[in-house]
Design a protein around this motif. Structure first.
Motif, PDB file in Angstrom:
ATOM      1  N   UNK A 245       0.831  -0.608  -0.296  1.00  0.00           N
ATOM      2  CA  UNK A 245       0.546   0.266   0.139  1.00  0.00           C
ATOM      3  C   UNK A 245       0.477   1.341   0.145  1.00  0.00           C
ATOM      4  N   UNK A 246       1.942   0.769   0.303  1.00  0.00           N
ATOM      5  CA  UNK A 246       3.453   2.533   0.724  1.00  0.00           C
ATOM      6  C   UNK A 246       3.672   2.329  -0.623  1.00  0.00           C
ATOM      7  N   UNK A 247       3.553   1.395  -1.883  1.00  0.00           N
ATOM      8  CA  UNK A 247       5.054   1.732  -2.708  1.00  0.00           C
ATOM      9  C   UNK A 247       5.797   0.889  -2.340  1.00  0.00           C
ATOM     10  N   UNK A 248       5.885   0.459  -1.834  1.00  0.00           N
ATOM     11  CA  UNK A 248       7.170   0.424  -1.220  1.00  0.00           C
ATOM     12  C   UNK A 248       7.474  -1.553  -1.882  1.00  0.00           C
ATOM     13  N   UNK A 249       8.555  -1.752  -3.014  1.00  0.00           N
ATOM     14  CA  UNK A 249       8.729  -3.157  -3.322  1.00  0.00           C
ATOM     15  C   UNK A 249       8.977  -4.466  -2.230  1.00  0.00           C
ATOM     16  N   UNK A 278      12.740 -14.442  -1.105  1.00  0.00           N
ATOM     17  CA  UNK A 278      12.799 -13.440  -2.308  1.00  0.00           C
ATOM     18  C   UNK A 278      11.703 -11.684  -0.999  1.00  0.00           C
ATOM     19  N   UNK A 279      11.683 -12.450  -0.250  1.00  0.00           N
ATOM     20  CA  UNK A 279      10.342 -11.373   0.450  1.00  0.00           C
ATOM     21  C   UNK A 279      11.458 -10.628   0.843  1.00  0.00           C
ATOM     22  N   UNK A 280      11.065  -9.250   0.776  1.00  0.00           N
ATOM     23  CA  UNK A 280      11.582  -7.760   1.044  1.00  0.00           C
ATOM     24  C   UNK A 280      11.653  -7.574   2.777  1.00  0.00           C
ATOM     25  N   UNK A 281      10.393  -7.175   2.715  1.00  0.00           N
ATOM     26  CA  UNK A 281       9.684  -6.613   3.492  1.00  0.00           C
ATOM     27  C   UNK A 281       8.888  -7.557   4.755  1.00  0.00           C
ATOM     28  N   UNK A 282       9.936  -7.497   5.981  1.00  0.00           N
ATOM     29  CA  UNK A 282       8.823  -8.391   6.960  1.00  0.00           C
ATOM     30  C   UNK A 282       7.685  -7.796   7.060  1.00  0.00           C
ATOM     31  N   UNK A 283       6.840  -7.414   7.441  1.00  0.00           N
ATOM     32  CA  UNK A 283       5.068  -7.136   7.204  1.00  0.00           C
ATOM     33  C   UNK A 283       5.397  -6.248   6.452  1.00  0.00           C
ATOM     34  N   UNK A 284       4.410  -6.293   5.215  1.00  0.00           N
ATOM     35  CA  UNK A 284       4.016  -5.380   4.332  1.00  0.00           C
ATOM     36  C   UNK A 284       2.825  -5.393   4.489  1.00  0.00           C
ATOM     37  N   UNK A 285       2.253  -3.929   4.059  1.00  0.00           N
ATOM     38  CA  UNK A 285       1.305  -3.586   4.517  1.00  0.00           C
ATOM     39  C   UNK A 285       0.478  -3.999   3.321  1.00  0.00           C
ATOM     40  N   UNK A 286      -0.695  -5.206   3.524  1.00  0.00           N
ATOM     41  CA  UNK A 286      -1.303  -5.931   1.624  1.00  0.00           C
ATOM     42  C   UNK A 286      -2.976  -5.056   2.106  1.00  0.00           C
ATOM     43  N   UNK A 287      -3.088  -4.525   2.937  1.00  0.00           N
ATOM     44  CA  UNK A 287      -4.284  -3.303   3.078  1.00  0.00           C
ATOM     45  C   UNK A 287      -4.600  -3.246   1.129  1.00  0.00           C
ATOM     46  N   UNK A 288      -2.985  -2.881   0.407  1.00  0.00           N
ATOM     47  CA  UNK A 288      -3.907  -2.780  -0.664  1.00  0.00           C
ATOM     48  C   UNK A 288      -2.887  -3.208  -1.720  1.00  0.00           C
ATOM     49  N   UNK A 289      -2.245  -3.508  -2.680  1.00  0.00           N
ATOM     50  CA  UNK A 289      -0.898  -3.873  -3.021  1.00  0.00           C
ATOM     51  C   UNK A 289      -0.743  -3.960  -5.071  1.00  0.00           C
ATOM     52  N   UNK A 290       0.271  -4.033  -5.638  1.00  0.00           N
ATOM     53  CA  UNK A 290       0.206  -4.531  -6.839  1.00  0.00           C
ATOM     54  C   UNK A 290       0.775  -5.045  -6.997  1.00  0.00           C
ATOM     55  N   UNK A 291       0.991  -5.894  -8.629  1.00  0.00           N
ATOM     56  CA  UNK A 291       2.426  -6.951  -9.204  1.00  0.00           C
ATOM     57  C   UNK A 291       2.859  -6.230 -10.173  1.00  0.00           C
TER      58      UNK A 291
END
Length: 300
Positions: A245-249, A278-291
């Motif tokens: 959601x923050x735009x972070x990969x 291959x996961x770069x962020x431990x606790x991502x905000x997945x309330x919104x996301x894109x691939x």
């Protein structure tokens, strides 16, 4: 530019092509109310065409020989086919049996052989025909480039032009998904695909469906692979990255696919699992996301 016949003579002139007919609602948004009487279409020359009177006489004669249409139909009636330099010029009557004038938009036209084989295909801007008056028949040229021609042999007679009307974009489930998904989940996917705007012609895009962390700190991402091509596509390597959601990969990696096919004009769901390395962020905000697809060399 608007010459219709190899010889401008009325003697021995005959129609070389056959006719195809579709409901007008396939091409125009609204259609006029009409009765059940047969419709005979009157010849309508485009205002920009400078057609000699003798040629008009022949066109009118050929048009008068055409079979009647049912109300609210659009027909392509082949007149003549000839090769000139680097193109194939196909002349046809564009017939309108609607009780009001219609304007056509961009559409794919097929040249079809006597046995139903596809000879050529091209997308034409049919707005150039202008308004085709009510119950009229407008002669027009369809110029196919050599790159539009599919077949090595083009018959001189028995061919026909046809509008290529695509079936609605639909869901394509892999056999493993077909067997594993409950009926209600399949119905939800079908409804989702039908509710979305279809991909543009020739476009392949990706729509995120679900992203969740795994127990081993990996990331599972389910996406809808949407094929707007009129042919099946094969995917062999898919480099993906996921943004939260923050735009972070938050994950990035390449996936090798074995005989992975997405059928023409369909959307296919698939799940990609990013292992924890291959996961770069431990606790991502997945309330919104894109691939999205990225260029990188990693494989899994």
């Amino acid at each position: 530019m608007f010459s219709f016949f190899k010889k401008n003579k009325k003697d021995n002139v005959k129609k070389q092509g056959e006719d195809t007919v579709i409901p007008s609602k396939e091409l125009v948004e609204d259609e006029a109310v009409a009765d059940e009487q047969e419709v005979y279409t009157e010849l309508s020359i485009h205002p920009s065409m400078n057609v000699p009177m003798e040629t008009q006489y022949v066109l009118r004669f050929l048009n008068n020989e055409l079979p009647p249409l049912k109300p609210n139909q659009v027909s392509l009636s082949g007149i003549e086919l000839r090769a000139e330099e680097d193109q194939l010029i196909v002349s046809a009557f564009v017939r309108n049996s609607v009780s009001k004038g219609i304007r056509l938009a961009e559409s794919s036209i097929l040249l079809i052989g006597p046995n139903g084989e596809h000879l050529a295909r091209k997308r034409f801007d049919l707005a150039e025909l202008g308004e085709i008056p009510a119950k009229s028949s407008r002669p027009w040229h369809f110029n196919f480039r050599l790159s539009d021609v599919i077949s090595a042999e083009i018959p001189s007679e028995g061919w026909k032009l046809a509008f290529e009307i695509k079936a609605p974009h639909r869901l394509d489930l892999d056999a493993s998904w077909e067997n594993a998904l409950p009926v209600e989940e399949k119905e939800k996917l079908i409804q989702m695909v039908e509710s979305l705007d279809a991909p543009k012609e020739g476009e392949v895009n990706f729509l995120g469906l679900q992203a969740r962390k795994n127990e081993d700190s990996g990331l599972s991402v389910t996406i809808l692979i949407r094929n707007g091509n009129d042919k099946n596509i094969q995917l062999h390597q898919l480099p993906l990255q996921v943004e939260d959601a923050s735009g972070e990969i938050v994950a990035k990696g390449g996936f090798a696919l074995d005989q992975f096919e997405v059928k023409a004009n369909t959307s296919k769901p698939w799940t990609f699992i990013f292992p924890k390395e291959l996961v770069l962020v431990k606790d991502p905000d997945l309330s919104r996301w894109k691939v999205q697809i990225v260029e990188q060399k990693e494989t899994v």
